[in-house]
Design a protein around this motif. Structure first.
Motif, PDB file in Angstrom:
ATOM      1  N   ALA A  11       0.836  -1.203   0.000  1.00  0.00           N
ATOM      2  CA  ALA A  11       0.000   0.000   0.000  1.00  0.00           C
ATOM      3  C   ALA A  11       0.870   1.253   0.000  1.00  0.00           C
ATOM      4  O   ALA A  11       0.624   2.203  -0.761  1.00  0.00           O
ATOM      5  CB  ALA A  11      -0.926  -0.009   1.216  1.00  0.00           C
ATOM      6  N   LEU A  12       1.911   1.265   0.821  1.00  0.00           N
ATOM      7  CA  LEU A  12       2.802   2.421   0.876  1.00  0.00           C
ATOM      8  C   LEU A  12       3.559   2.597  -0.437  1.00  0.00           C
ATOM      9  O   LEU A  12       3.800   3.730  -0.891  1.00  0.00           O
ATOM     10  CB  LEU A  12       3.786   2.278   2.033  1.00  0.00           C
ATOM     11  N   ARG A  13       3.974   1.497  -1.057  1.00  0.00           N
ATOM     12  CA  ARG A  13       4.667   1.595  -2.343  1.00  0.00           C
ATOM     13  C   ARG A  13       3.776   2.292  -3.370  1.00  0.00           C
ATOM     14  O   ARG A  13       4.218   3.201  -4.082  1.00  0.00           O
ATOM     15  CB  ARG A  13       5.063   0.207  -2.851  1.00  0.00           C
ATOM     16  N   ALA A  14       2.517   1.868  -3.435  1.00  0.00           N
ATOM     17  CA  ALA A  14       1.602   2.460  -4.419  1.00  0.00           C
ATOM     18  C   ALA A  14       1.334   3.930  -4.118  1.00  0.00           C
ATOM     19  O   ALA A  14       1.351   4.777  -5.017  1.00  0.00           O
ATOM     20  CB  ALA A  14       0.298   1.673  -4.437  1.00  0.00           C
ATOM     21  N   LEU A  15       1.073   4.257  -2.850  1.00  0.00           N
ATOM     22  CA  LEU A  15       0.778   5.639  -2.491  1.00  0.00           C
ATOM     23  C   LEU A  15       1.992   6.536  -2.699  1.00  0.00           C
ATOM     24  O   LEU A  15       1.865   7.681  -3.151  1.00  0.00           O
ATOM     25  CB  LEU A  15       0.300   5.712  -1.041  1.00  0.00           C
ATOM     26  N   GLY A  16       3.173   6.020  -2.360  1.00  0.00           N
ATOM     27  CA  GLY A  16       4.380   6.808  -2.559  1.00  0.00           C
ATOM     28  C   GLY A  16       4.647   7.080  -4.031  1.00  0.00           C
ATOM     29  O   GLY A  16       5.018   8.201  -4.413  1.00  0.00           O
ATOM     30  N   ARG A  17       4.467   6.078  -4.858  1.00  0.00           N
ATOM     31  CA  ARG A  17       4.686   6.276  -6.302  1.00  0.00           C
ATOM     32  C   ARG A  17       3.660   7.253  -6.878  1.00  0.00           C
ATOM     33  O   ARG A  17       3.977   8.095  -7.722  1.00  0.00           O
ATOM     34  CB  ARG A  17       4.604   4.938  -7.035  1.00  0.00           C
ATOM     35  N   TYR A  18       2.421   7.123  -6.422  1.00  0.00           N
ATOM     36  CA  TYR A  18       1.394   8.042  -6.933  1.00  0.00           C
ATOM     37  C   TYR A  18       1.724   9.481  -6.531  1.00  0.00           C
ATOM     38  O   TYR A  18       1.613  10.403  -7.357  1.00  0.00           O
ATOM     39  CB  TYR A  18       0.018   7.652  -6.382  1.00  0.00           C
ATOM     40  N   ARG A  19       2.139   9.685  -5.282  1.00  0.00           N
ATOM     41  CA  ARG A  19       2.441  11.044  -4.829  1.00  0.00           C
ATOM     42  C   ARG A  19       3.585  11.654  -5.641  1.00  0.00           C
ATOM     43  O   ARG A  19       3.511  12.820  -6.033  1.00  0.00           O
ATOM     44  CB  ARG A  19       2.789  11.033  -3.342  1.00  0.00           C
ATOM     45  N   ARG A  20       4.609  10.869  -5.908  1.00  0.00           N
ATOM     46  CA  ARG A  20       5.727  11.382  -6.709  1.00  0.00           C
ATOM     47  C   ARG A  20       5.275  11.710  -8.130  1.00  0.00           C
ATOM     48  O   ARG A  20       5.656  12.733  -8.701  1.00  0.00           O
ATOM     49  CB  ARG A  20       6.870  10.365  -6.747  1.00  0.00           C
ATOM     50  N   ALA A  21       4.475  10.806  -8.716  1.00  0.00           N
ATOM     51  CA  ALA A  21       4.022  11.031 -10.098  1.00  0.00           C
ATOM     52  C   ALA A  21       3.093  12.239 -10.183  1.00  0.00           C
ATOM     53  O   ALA A  21       3.165  13.035 -11.136  1.00  0.00           O
ATOM     54  CB  ALA A  21       3.324   9.784 -10.621  1.00  0.00           C
ATOM     55  N   ALA A  22       2.230  12.410  -9.199  1.00  0.00           N
ATOM     56  CA  ALA A  22       1.266  13.504  -9.227  1.00  0.00           C
ATOM     57  C   ALA A  22       1.945  14.849  -9.039  1.00  0.00           C
ATOM     58  O   ALA A  22       1.454  15.879  -9.535  1.00  0.00           O
ATOM     59  CB  ALA A  22       0.213  13.297  -8.145  1.00  0.00           C
ATOM     60  N   ARG A  23       3.065  14.872  -8.347  1.00  0.00           N
ATOM     61  CA  ARG A  23       3.763  16.132  -8.110  1.00  0.00           C
ATOM     62  C   ARG A  23       4.703  16.493  -9.240  1.00  0.00           C
ATOM     63  O   ARG A  23       5.280  17.556  -9.248  1.00  0.00           O
ATOM     64  CB  ARG A  23       4.546  16.031  -6.793  1.00  0.00           C
TER      65      ARG A  23
END
Length: 558
Positions: A546-558
């Motif tokens: 879950a953290l891997r997915a959320l972390g990747r999404y946050r980086r991509a969204a920024r």
């Protein structure tokens, strides 16, 4: 100058909060030695208890009568209302655990457990019997137990040919990690199963080498009395040796280990997963922005300490690998690949020699066809042979360690993967519930290797998109219930392959909705203990994914 005030984005705030709370929930499970300890969620085991009971019945029935009674009582208490058993109590009934549980209860307590045995056999009959179990290896183990109690004639029990012990290269490919169990049961069969005169001669010729292989594993692990620190595996080995009346020192040591490790409630575990819990947790934390957190330094030290520097002779494995448990555990490509990736992502130089040795190990055990199995090179065993997901975990580790994408090891692996893709574009996995996680993992690896536009990657991506549920989550295919683990891996794979963050935002929102009080996520049984037959959950994997997915999404969204 006019100041423009921008309203905060509630979704971004919720995302940041979930990552922060999820990370702290993970860190709360970390021990001082660096292990992320989820043993309370993984210890109880029906199979471990069955293995211990059969071993004690044959090796020490009078001296261990108290343990046998306690174990039988626990099995009766954990039987499901429908008459079956699951590998982990409380889950839906499974054929393998039900077959061996009912048999071992009949073996050790035929009178007191008569009702439980009857209900278990009724469940098996409704299931379709042993032949309906979708795994020939499990059928073979179950038939052994049915033979022990007279439900099958000895002639109907699968023969484990001891003569293959004369050729180490052959028996490793045929039995893989099952070498000690298969040889121990084969030694017992040489005394109890009707054999032709020719088979008897072959068995006598193979017996010394079979005992040698069993002892190699025993001594590699420190002669503790356990094989693989696993009560099910140790039970099969001890049962075989005791029935064959061989190796009394190993049998006595196993009995002592069972006495030391029985839980007061009457059950035995399948084995610790210190490395597996920790690698998933550390990987998730590193991808969520915590790679520099000083608390992970203890886990780096742990991984360096757990790497094994002796060859595992019985399986023909060179040194430099990691297993799923301690410093003397059995070798595993899955753990070796994942731990290598983690070590490459965390700061520091102390792990550099370990990374170098791990890369060398992966290189030396890659199959000639380009794939990787669990540990034995070129094995064809169904439950630990060539696996798409294990293969991409090895390739990812090589890429993380600096191996270029055009390296021969990587190219051979990608070619093999392209050849085993299913007609619908999905991929299978041996150790995780397929197909979502395997397909996402392969897609990510192809993208990392510069092959995101290949036909294989395009078909994998199409399958993932098609398998997504209407609410943005993923399960094992479009119609299966969604899980955090599969949703997390699908999001991670798509983002790695260049998906627009907006494309996976519904899945991210679903992950945020699934949070539990305290900051974690609910774990589901998506790990295959025995493929198609028994599954278990790993909360460290759930939180980490879950953290891997959320972390990747946050980086991509920024």
């Amino acid at each position: 100058m006019t100041t423009v005030q921008v309203d905060p984005d509630p979704f971004t705030d919720a995302l940041d909060e979930a990552i922060c709370e999820g990370a702290e929930a993970l860190f709360s499970a970390q021990r001082t030695d660096g292990v992320f300890d989820y043993s309370e969620d993984n210890l109880t085991s029906t199979l471990g208890t069955v293995g211990a009971l059969s071993a004690l019945h044959y090796a020490d029935p009078e001296g261990s009568a108290d343990l046998i009674a306690a174990g039988a009582g626990w099995l009766r208490r954990t039987q499901n209302a429908d008459g079956g058993w699951a590998m982990v109590p409380g889950l839906s009934s499974e054929a393998g655990p039900t077959a061996v549980s009912s048999a071992v209860l009949h073996l050790v307590d035929p009178v007191g457990s008569a009702d439980a045995v009857r209900d278990g056999q009724r469940w098996m009959s409704d299931f379709g019997g042993l032949d309906a179990i979708p795994h020939p290896e499990v059928v073979a183990w179950c038939r052994q137990y049915y033979g022990f109690v007279g439900w099958l004639a000895p002639a109907e029990m699968r023969r484990f040919p001891l003569e293959v012990a004369l050729w180490p290269g052959l028996y490793r490919k045929l039995f893989d990690l099952r070498v000690p169990m298969a040889f121990a049961l084969g030694l017992a069969q040489a005394r109890h199963k009707p054999l032709t005169r020719f088979q008897q001669v072959l068995a006598r010729l193979g017996e010394p080498n079979a005992l040698k292989a069993i002892r190699q594993v025993y001594e590699h692990e420190g002669s503790t009395g356990a094989w693989c620190e696993n009560a099910w595996v140790t039970g099969l080995v001890c049962t075989g040796l005791a029935r064959a009346e061989l190796a009394p020192d190993m049998v006595a040591a196993a009995v002592g280990w069972f006495r030391r490790t029985m839980h007061p409630d009457g059950w035995w575990q399948t084995g610790p997963l210190d490395a597996a819990w920790t690698m998933y947790a550390a990987r998730g934390l590193s991808e969520a922005g915590y790679a520099d957190d000083p608390r992970l330094a203890a886990s780096v030290d742990l991984f360096v300490r757990l790497q094994q520097h002796r060859p595992f002779l019985a399986f023909g494995c060179p040194p430099g690998y990691w297993g799923w448990a301690g410093t003397e555990g059995w070798p595993s490509t899955l753990e070796t690949g994942e731990i290598l990736s983690v070590l490459c992502r965390l700061p520091g130089a102390k792990q550099a020699p370990a990374i170098e040795r791990g890369v060398d190990w992966l290189t030396r055990v890659q199959d000639t066809r380009g794939s990787w199995g669990l540990c034995v090179r070129n094995t064809k065993v169904a439950n630990s042979g060539p696996c798409p997901m294990t293969t991409v975990q090895a390739v990812d580790a090589l890429l993380d360690a600096g191996v270029p994408a055009d390296d021969r090891r990587v190219r051979r692996a990608l070619k093999w993967l392209a050849g085993v893709q299913l007609p619908d574009g999905a991929f299978e996995s041996v150790w995780y519930r397929h197909h979502t996680m395997a397909t996402a993992a392969v897609l990510e690896t192809f993208a990392r290797a510069g092959a995101a536009d290949s036909e294989t990657a395009r078909r994998a991506r199409t399958w993932l998109i098609r398998a997504r549920r209407p609410d943005g989550s993923w399960g094992d295919g479009h119609d299966a219930p969604a899980t955090v683990e599969e949703t997390g891996w699908a999001i991670s794979g798509l983002l790695a392959a260049g998906a627009d963050p907006a494309e996976v935002r519904p899945g991210v929102a679903w992950l945020l909705e699934q949070r539990t009080p305290g900051g974690g996520w609910p774990a589901e049984s998506v790990h295959e203990y025995v493929r198609f037959v028994s599954r278990y959950s790993n909360p460290a994997f759930t939180q980490g994914m879950a953290l891997r997915a959320l972390g990747r999404y946050r980086r991509a969204a920024r």
